[in-house]
Design a protein around this motif. Structure first.
Motif: not given
Length: 173
Positions: A55, A83, A85-87, A89
């Protein structure tokens, strides 16, 4: 005629040696680390691939690094981890680094990064740098080929990544 040629050759040789000596004197520094000293503000982008699952993650950093002129540096940075497909950080970390200069203004810096909340540690990090002749701008990049970085969480989990990076630092003090 032969005496004139010999004198001309001797003068020319002396002139060339004088210029060579001056150029070498400008490159020689009494303390090899001294050219990199002061506080720099930087911005860096880093892309990493997980060694096991492949990934890809992206990091964006902003911070300050203080080079002591003796081969050690202290870094403080804030960043964002993206990352797919994600929020995103946010995080904050610090590092104690060492750097090894080269005569041409290049250097290698490496060290260990620790999260401000002590939730993880990153080891194996290395950056290649090049400072300009005035000592005010540093270009940063990941090493080629990339080196394996290890992230160890405070809970004991371990991840390894190969990363590429690029950034710029500007002297502020």
């Amino acid at each position: 005629m032969i005496g004139s040629r010999s004198r001309l050759l001797a003068i020319t040789t002396g002139f060339v040696l004088l210029l060579t000596g001056l150029a070498q004197a400008e490159d020689d520094r009494s303390e090899p680390n001294a050219f990199l000293k002061g506080t720099f503000r930087f911005s860096t982008v880093k892309t990493c691939t997980d060694v096991v699952i492949g990934s890809i993650v992206h990091f964006y950093f902003n911070g300050t690094i203080i080079y002591d002129g003796a081969g050690s540096a202290t870094l403080s940075q804030q960043g964002m981890l993206v990352l797919p497909g994600s929020t995103p950080l946010s995080f904050e970390e610090r590092a104690e680094l060492t750097y090894l200069p080269k005569p041409n203004g290049g250097f290698i810096q490496e060290g260990t990064f620790i999260a401000a909340d002590h939730s993880y540690t990153v080891t194996g990090t290395r950056m290649i740098g090049q400072i300009d002749a005035q000592g005010s701008v540093v270009m940063l990049s990941g090493p080629m080929p990339s080196v394996k970085e290890t992230v160890t969480s405070s809970a004991g989990g371990v991840s390894q990544y190969f990363c590429g990076a690029s950034g710029t630092a500007v002297r502020i003090r």
